[in-house]
Design a protein around this motif. Structure first.
Motif, PDB file in Angstrom:
ATOM      1  N   THR A   1       0.718  -1.147   0.051  1.00 35.40           N
ATOM      2  CA  THR A   1      -0.089  -0.125   0.090  1.00 35.40           C
ATOM      3  C   THR A   1       0.966   1.162  -0.086  1.00 35.40           C
ATOM      4  O   THR A   1       1.795   1.347   0.788  1.00 35.40           O
ATOM      5  CB  THR A   1      -0.833  -0.112   1.273  1.00 35.40           C
ATOM      6  OG1 THR A   1      -1.680  -1.155   1.408  1.00 35.40           O
ATOM      7  CG2 THR A   1      -1.785   1.356   1.241  1.00 35.40           C
ATOM      8  N   MET A   2       0.487   2.087  -1.010  1.00 43.20           N
ATOM      9  CA  MET A   2       1.158   3.377  -0.852  1.00 43.20           C
ATOM     10  C   MET A   2       0.904   4.420   0.043  1.00 43.20           C
ATOM     11  O   MET A   2      -0.482   4.633   0.211  1.00 43.20           O
ATOM     12  CB  MET A   2       1.215   4.035  -2.237  1.00 43.20           C
ATOM     13  CG  MET A   2       1.919   5.399  -2.442  1.00 43.20           C
ATOM     14  SD  MET A   2       1.960   6.205  -4.027  1.00 43.20           S
ATOM     15  CE  MET A   2       3.171   5.133  -4.812  1.00 43.20           C
ATOM     16  N   ILE A   3       1.897   5.097   0.759  1.00 50.26           N
ATOM     17  CA  ILE A   3       1.262   6.235   1.734  1.00 50.26           C
ATOM     18  C   ILE A   3       2.184   7.257   1.498  1.00 50.26           C
ATOM     19  O   ILE A   3       3.297   7.406   1.005  1.00 50.26           O
ATOM     20  CB  ILE A   3       1.911   5.604   3.201  1.00 50.26           C
ATOM     21  CG1 ILE A   3       0.994   4.342   3.771  1.00 50.26           C
ATOM     22  CG2 ILE A   3       1.637   6.824   4.194  1.00 50.26           C
ATOM     23  CD1 ILE A   3       1.566   2.999   3.099  1.00 50.26           C
ATOM     24  N   ILE A   4       1.419   8.413   1.475  1.00 52.57           N
ATOM     25  CA  ILE A   4       1.931   9.836   0.956  1.00 52.57           C
ATOM     26  C   ILE A   4       1.736  10.925   2.256  1.00 52.57           C
ATOM     27  O   ILE A   4       0.356  10.817   2.735  1.00 52.57           O
ATOM     28  CB  ILE A   4       1.362  10.205  -0.118  1.00 52.57           C
ATOM     29  CG1 ILE A   4       1.855   9.554  -1.419  1.00 52.57           C
ATOM     30  CG2 ILE A   4       1.795  11.843  -0.206  1.00 52.57           C
ATOM     31  CD1 ILE A   4       1.038  10.070  -2.737  1.00 52.57           C
ATOM     32  N   GLY A   5       2.530  11.520   2.789  1.00 55.49           N
ATOM     33  CA  GLY A   5       2.690  12.510   3.825  1.00 55.49           C
ATOM     34  C   GLY A   5       2.923  13.740   3.204  1.00 55.49           C
ATOM     35  O   GLY A   5       4.242  13.931   2.834  1.00 55.49           O
ATOM     36  N   ASN A   6       2.190  14.631   3.490  1.00 58.78           N
ATOM     37  CA  ASN A   6       2.430  16.052   3.327  1.00 58.78           C
ATOM     38  C   ASN A   6       2.482  16.838   4.390  1.00 58.78           C
ATOM     39  O   ASN A   6       1.639  16.590   5.526  1.00 58.78           O
ATOM     40  CB  ASN A   6       1.201  16.544   2.116  1.00 58.78           C
ATOM     41  CG  ASN A   6       0.985  16.154   0.824  1.00 58.78           C
ATOM     42  OD1 ASN A   6       1.917  16.176   0.023  1.00 58.78           O
ATOM     43  ND2 ASN A   6       0.122  15.131   0.688  1.00 58.78           N
ATOM     44  N   TYR A   7       3.422  17.709   4.651  1.00 54.17           N
ATOM     45  CA  TYR A   7       3.787  18.467   5.952  1.00 54.17           C
ATOM     46  C   TYR A   7       4.103  19.984   5.448  1.00 54.17           C
ATOM     47  O   TYR A   7       4.583  20.241   4.414  1.00 54.17           O
ATOM     48  CB  TYR A   7       4.538  17.869   6.871  1.00 54.17           C
ATOM     49  CG  TYR A   7       6.054  17.913   6.354  1.00 54.17           C
ATOM     50  CD1 TYR A   7       6.795  18.949   6.756  1.00 54.17           C
ATOM     51  CD2 TYR A   7       6.671  16.829   5.330  1.00 54.17           C
ATOM     52  CE1 TYR A   7       8.273  19.064   6.289  1.00 54.17           C
ATOM     53  CE2 TYR A   7       7.942  17.140   4.949  1.00 54.17           C
ATOM     54  CZ  TYR A   7       8.748  18.281   5.364  1.00 54.17           C
ATOM     55  OH  TYR A   7       9.813  18.124   4.934  1.00 54.17           O
ATOM     56  N   ARG A   8       3.645  20.786   6.429  1.00 50.13           N
ATOM     57  CA  ARG A   8       4.491  22.273   6.324  1.00 50.13           C
ATOM     58  C   ARG A   8       4.553  22.551   7.983  1.00 50.13           C
ATOM     59  O   ARG A   8       3.897  22.394   8.756  1.00 50.13           O
ATOM     60  CB  ARG A   8       3.364  23.172   5.766  1.00 50.13           C
ATOM     61  CG  ARG A   8       2.248  23.130   6.240  1.00 50.13           C
ATOM     62  CD  ARG A   8       1.305  24.254   5.487  1.00 50.13           C
ATOM     63  NE  ARG A   8      -0.038  24.208   5.978  1.00 50.13           N
ATOM     64  CZ  ARG A   8      -0.502  25.154   6.699  1.00 50.13           C
ATOM     65  NH1 ARG A   8       0.176  26.081   7.316  1.00 50.13           N
ATOM     66  NH2 ARG A   8      -1.772  25.149   7.147  1.00 50.13           N
ATOM     67  N   THR A   9       5.546  23.408   7.916  1.00 45.55           N
ATOM     68  CA  THR A   9       6.112  23.812   9.523  1.00 45.55           C
ATOM     69  C   THR A   9       5.850  25.500   9.474  1.00 45.55           C
ATOM     70  O   THR A   9       5.993  26.017   8.649  1.00 45.55           O
ATOM     71  CB  THR A   9       7.498  23.371   9.602  1.00 45.55           C
ATOM     72  OG1 THR A   9       8.238  24.134   8.604  1.00 45.55           O
ATOM     73  CG2 THR A   9       7.797  21.973   9.455  1.00 45.55           C
TER      74      THR A   9
ATOM     75  N   LEU B   1       4.212  31.607  12.212  1.00 45.50           N
ATOM     76  CA  LEU B   1       4.455  32.053  10.737  1.00 45.50           C
ATOM     77  C   LEU B   1       5.074  31.060  10.142  1.00 45.50           C
ATOM     78  O   LEU B   1       5.828  30.044  10.613  1.00 45.50           O
ATOM     79  CB  LEU B   1       5.296  33.382  10.871  1.00 45.50           C
ATOM     80  CG  LEU B   1       4.832  34.596  11.526  1.00 45.50           C
ATOM     81  CD1 LEU B   1       5.747  35.689  11.499  1.00 45.50           C
ATOM     82  CD2 LEU B   1       3.752  35.031  10.985  1.00 45.50           C
ATOM     83  N   PRO B   2       5.130  31.144   8.565  1.00 48.22           N
ATOM     84  CA  PRO B   2       5.832  30.087   7.967  1.00 48.22           C
ATOM     85  C   PRO B   2       7.177  29.856   8.171  1.00 48.22           C
ATOM     86  O   PRO B   2       7.904  30.941   8.463  1.00 48.22           O
ATOM     87  CB  PRO B   2       5.833  30.503   6.346  1.00 48.22           C
ATOM     88  CG  PRO B   2       4.221  31.367   6.518  1.00 48.22           C
ATOM     89  CD  PRO B   2       4.422  31.850   8.039  1.00 48.22           C
ATOM     90  N   ALA B   3       7.845  28.772   8.311  1.00 48.18           N
ATOM     91  CA  ALA B   3       9.264  28.639   8.753  1.00 48.18           C
ATOM     92  C   ALA B   3      10.124  28.916   7.544  1.00 48.18           C
ATOM     93  O   ALA B   3       9.943  28.932   6.405  1.00 48.18           O
ATOM     94  CB  ALA B   3       9.393  27.067   9.117  1.00 48.18           C
TER      95      ALA B   3
END
Length: 223
Positions: free
Chosen positions: A46-54, A65-67
């Motif tokens: 199974t494929m897993i995709i993780g999207n993140y932002r800090t 605030l955006p890093a």
């Protein structure tokens, strides 16, 4: 009547997908050297995709605030056998992808590159994380444009991939059930043998006490 049931089933699948996508998004806070780990139960292949932002906390503005580009996230993924299947450093915002080869609980850990984060001593990072599993990783708009699919063909493809994912989930549940049954049988067997050992110990103690009492009475010439 059959058409109504099929329409209800389709709406149920769509509602489940919406709720699942909504529940998969979250955010958390981490310190300079802190690590956050998540457990995700994933079927095999199974494929897993993780999207993140800090986001970095600004003390003057008292908000996140955006890093900056200097900050990054280190992502490590382990399978149920504690084997590392992904270990890589990314930027302050990005995406990581991996495919499971063993069904079970996968550990997904994230932490900041503390050497650069130390410039903001005492700061806190807010990490927004969205994990997509299985057919949720597919961008059907791009697939339709690339393969020139009609709306009906796209819907059929979505249903086929959803059925395939359901089969994987069913296989994983059967795998879990088999492991649970093996654990239960092993536990029952150990309990049985422990009961037998306890019985033998009690019989041996009783026999020893009878011999000891008999020797005591013979020594006192009471028998």
């Amino acid at each position: 009547m059959v058409a109504v049931k099929m329409q209800f089933s389709v709406w149920s699948v769509l509602l489940f997908n919406i709720l699942y996508n909504f529940s998969s998004g979250l955010y958390f806070h981490i310190g300079e050297t802190e690590k956050k780990c998540f457990i995700e139960e994933i079927p095999d292949e199974t494929m897993i995709i993780g999207n993140y932002r800090t986001q970095l906390y600004d003390k003057q503005k008292e908000e996140y605030l955006p890093a900056t580009q200097g900050l990054g996230m280190f992502v490590e993924v382990k399978d149920p056998d504690e084997k590392v299947i992904l270990s890589r450093q990314y930027g302050s915002e990005g995406r990581f992808t991996f495919t499971s080869h063993t069904p079970g609980e996968h550990q997904i850990c994230l932490h900041s590159n503390s050497s650069k984060f130390a410039l903001f001593a005492g700061g806190m990072l807010r990490v927004h994380l969205d994990i997509q599993v299985g057919e949720h990783t597919n961008n059907y708009a791009e697939i339709a444009a690339k393969d020139k699919l009609t709306e009906l063909q796209l819907r059929v493809r979505q249903l086929v991939e959803q059925v395939d994912q359901i089969q994987k989930e069913q296989n994983y549940q059967r795998y879990r059930e088999e492991r649970f049954r093996q654990t239960s049988e092993s536990t029952n067997q150990r309990v049985l043998w422990w009961s037998i050992v306890q019985t033998l110990i009690l019989v041996a103690i009783g026999f020893w006490q009878m011999r000891h009492l008999k020797s005591f009475f013979e020594a006192k010439k009471l028998v």
